[in-house]
Write a protein that holds these residues in place. Structure first.
Motif, PDB file in Angstrom:
ATOM      1  N   ARG A  67       0.956  -1.435   0.224  1.00  0.00           N
ATOM      2  CA  ARG A  67      -0.084   0.341  -0.074  1.00  0.00           C
ATOM      3  C   ARG A  67       0.470   1.145   0.072  1.00  0.00           C
ATOM      4  O   ARG A  67       0.975   2.025  -0.842  1.00  0.00           O
ATOM      5  CB  ARG A  67      -0.604   0.108   0.884  1.00  0.00           C
ATOM      6  N   PRO A 108      -9.343   6.697  -0.925  1.00  0.00           N
ATOM      7  CA  PRO A 108      -9.174   5.988   0.131  1.00  0.00           C
ATOM      8  C   PRO A 108      -8.257   4.864   0.507  1.00  0.00           C
ATOM      9  O   PRO A 108      -7.894   4.012   1.224  1.00  0.00           O
ATOM     10  CB  PRO A 108     -10.441   4.923  -0.769  1.00  0.00           C
ATOM     11  N   LEU A 109      -7.212   4.751  -0.189  1.00  0.00           N
ATOM     12  CA  LEU A 109      -5.663   4.258  -0.869  1.00  0.00           C
ATOM     13  C   LEU A 109      -4.893   3.747   1.155  1.00  0.00           C
ATOM     14  O   LEU A 109      -4.812   3.711   1.311  1.00  0.00           O
ATOM     15  CB  LEU A 109      -5.155   4.116  -1.398  1.00  0.00           C
ATOM     16  N   LYS A 110      -4.578   6.065   0.224  1.00  0.00           N
ATOM     17  CA  LYS A 110      -4.035   5.978   2.052  1.00  0.00           C
ATOM     18  C   LYS A 110      -5.263   6.059   3.175  1.00  0.00           C
ATOM     19  O   LYS A 110      -3.909   5.284   4.371  1.00  0.00           O
ATOM     20  CB  LYS A 110      -4.325   7.663   1.677  1.00  0.00           C
ATOM     21  N   LYS A 111      -6.195   5.330   2.968  1.00  0.00           N
ATOM     22  CA  LYS A 111      -6.893   5.514   4.572  1.00  0.00           C
ATOM     23  C   LYS A 111      -6.742   3.448   4.982  1.00  0.00           C
ATOM     24  O   LYS A 111      -7.305   3.057   5.891  1.00  0.00           O
ATOM     25  CB  LYS A 111      -8.230   5.735   4.929  1.00  0.00           C
ATOM     26  N   GLN A 112      -6.972   2.659   4.121  1.00  0.00           N
ATOM     27  CA  GLN A 112      -6.933   1.571   4.188  1.00  0.00           C
ATOM     28  C   GLN A 112      -5.920   0.447   5.320  1.00  0.00           C
ATOM     29  O   GLN A 112      -4.637   1.404   5.183  1.00  0.00           O
ATOM     30  CB  GLN A 112      -6.570   0.592   2.713  1.00  0.00           C
ATOM     31  N   ARG A 113      -6.323  -0.220   5.926  1.00  0.00           N
ATOM     32  CA  ARG A 113      -5.340  -0.448   7.037  1.00  0.00           C
ATOM     33  C   ARG A 113      -6.570  -2.202   7.209  1.00  0.00           C
ATOM     34  O   ARG A 113      -7.384  -2.478   6.161  1.00  0.00           O
ATOM     35  CB  ARG A 113      -5.929   0.277   8.359  1.00  0.00           C
ATOM     36  N   PRO A 166     -12.438  -4.789   1.765  1.00  0.00           N
ATOM     37  CA  PRO A 166     -10.963  -4.393   2.741  1.00  0.00           C
ATOM     38  C   PRO A 166      -9.919  -3.572   1.085  1.00  0.00           C
ATOM     39  O   PRO A 166      -9.272  -2.988   1.492  1.00  0.00           O
ATOM     40  CB  PRO A 166     -11.047  -4.823   3.548  1.00  0.00           C
ATOM     41  N   LEU A 167      -9.793  -4.693   0.155  1.00  0.00           N
ATOM     42  CA  LEU A 167      -8.563  -4.670  -0.534  1.00  0.00           C
ATOM     43  C   LEU A 167      -8.624  -3.850  -1.822  1.00  0.00           C
ATOM     44  O   LEU A 167      -8.286  -3.534  -2.450  1.00  0.00           O
ATOM     45  CB  LEU A 167      -7.854  -5.620  -0.723  1.00  0.00           C
ATOM     46  N   PRO A 169      -9.168  -1.040  -2.761  1.00  0.00           N
ATOM     47  CA  PRO A 169      -8.881   0.595  -3.065  1.00  0.00           C
ATOM     48  C   PRO A 169      -7.576   0.091  -3.687  1.00  0.00           C
ATOM     49  O   PRO A 169      -6.641   0.679  -4.420  1.00  0.00           O
ATOM     50  CB  PRO A 169      -8.389   0.929  -1.222  1.00  0.00           C
ATOM     51  N   LEU A 170      -6.852  -0.431  -2.990  1.00  0.00           N
ATOM     52  CA  LEU A 170      -5.200  -1.674  -3.239  1.00  0.00           C
ATOM     53  C   LEU A 170      -5.468  -1.825  -4.772  1.00  0.00           C
ATOM     54  O   LEU A 170      -3.844  -1.512  -5.470  1.00  0.00           O
ATOM     55  CB  LEU A 170      -4.891  -2.967  -2.215  1.00  0.00           C
TER      56      LEU A 170
END
Length: 262
Positions: A67, A108-113, A166-167, A169-170
């Protein structure tokens, strides 16, 4: 290998020139396997293939911070495009559209955890434990998993989508990044030497190349063996033999197309 790029009806072979792009290509391939349409092949084997791809994706993401790498690369591209838009003769409208797409993908990619949500399911853990054993995906190994295989395809697909949600955005970030890299260079028609070899030097101080794409006509029945790094690439062509498994080096003039992507 990809079909449909470069010259008409060609096979395209890709070779990464750094570990970051190598990892991005692996992630892209795993996402394609995870999201493949199984409506026409609703079998236990196709379900196993999907779960195996999910586990491999989970393991890969657990070892590397894809990410962060993707975010950095997309931000680099956006910065370069902003600078490029100041040049004369540039289609600023098209560049603005690309930059907006990058920014929309980055949010959204920056927020993905977090990890994949299916990791803690008992039958998935059983499948992971047995996946390393040859011919182990049998009903007696995991009755719960066998029971899941028998569920209606619509229910299984809904669950797979929930696991992957959840993935997303990646997936969008990796897809966009690789699209930008692949479209960063045009294809140049070339021919090897009489020994079937082609070499090219790079100056990384001037341009840092990340991906090589070699297009070959399918009728040639040849494939490129590519090696290289940011300083130099070497390509030689081989003729496969799918019966003996031993390829033959083609020592002749081979036409192909080359894209050196940044």
């Amino acid at each position: 290998m990809r079909k449909g790029y470069g010259m008409a009806d060609t096979l395209v072979f890709e070779h990464p020139l750094n570990d970051r792009i190598r990892m991005m290509l692996r992630v892209e391939q795993l996402f394609l396997q995870c999201t493949a349409d199984r409506s026409a092949t609703n079998t236990t084997l196709s379900d196993q293939a999907a779960l195996t791809a999910l586990l491999e994706l989970s393991a890969l993401l657990g070892r590397t911070d894809i990410r962060t790498e993707c975010v950095h690369e997309l931000e680099r591209y956006a910065t370069q495009l902003v600078k490029y838009s100041a040049r004369d003769g540039v289609d600023r409208s098209a560049l603005t559209t690309i930059i907006d797409t990058i920014q929309t993908t980055l949010q959204p990619l920056k927020k993905q955890r977090g990890a994949l949500p299916f990791d803690q399911l008992d039958f998935i853990q059983q499948f992971r434990a047995k996946a390393v054993v040859p011919i182990s995906a049998c009903a007696f190994d995991s009755p719960a998993l066998f029971c899941w295989y028998q569920q209606p395809e619509a229910e299984k697909e809904a669950q797979r989508q929930a696991w992957l949600a959840p993935l997303l955005p990646l997936e969008a970030g990796v897809t966009l990044l690789l699209d930008l890299i692949r479209s960063s260079a045009g294809a140049h028609a070339l021919t090897t030497s009489a020994t079937g070899v082609y070499s090219k030097d790079f100056d990384p101080q001037h341009t840092l190349h990340q991906l090589i794409r070699v297009s070959v006509a399918p009728g040639k029945s040849a494939y490129p063996e590519i090696s290289g790094n940011k300083y130099r690439i070497n390509i030689r062509f081989l003729k496969p033999n799918f019966e003996t498994g031993r390829a033959t080096v083609l020592e002749e003039l081979i036409p192909f197309e080359l894209s050196c992507c940044i």
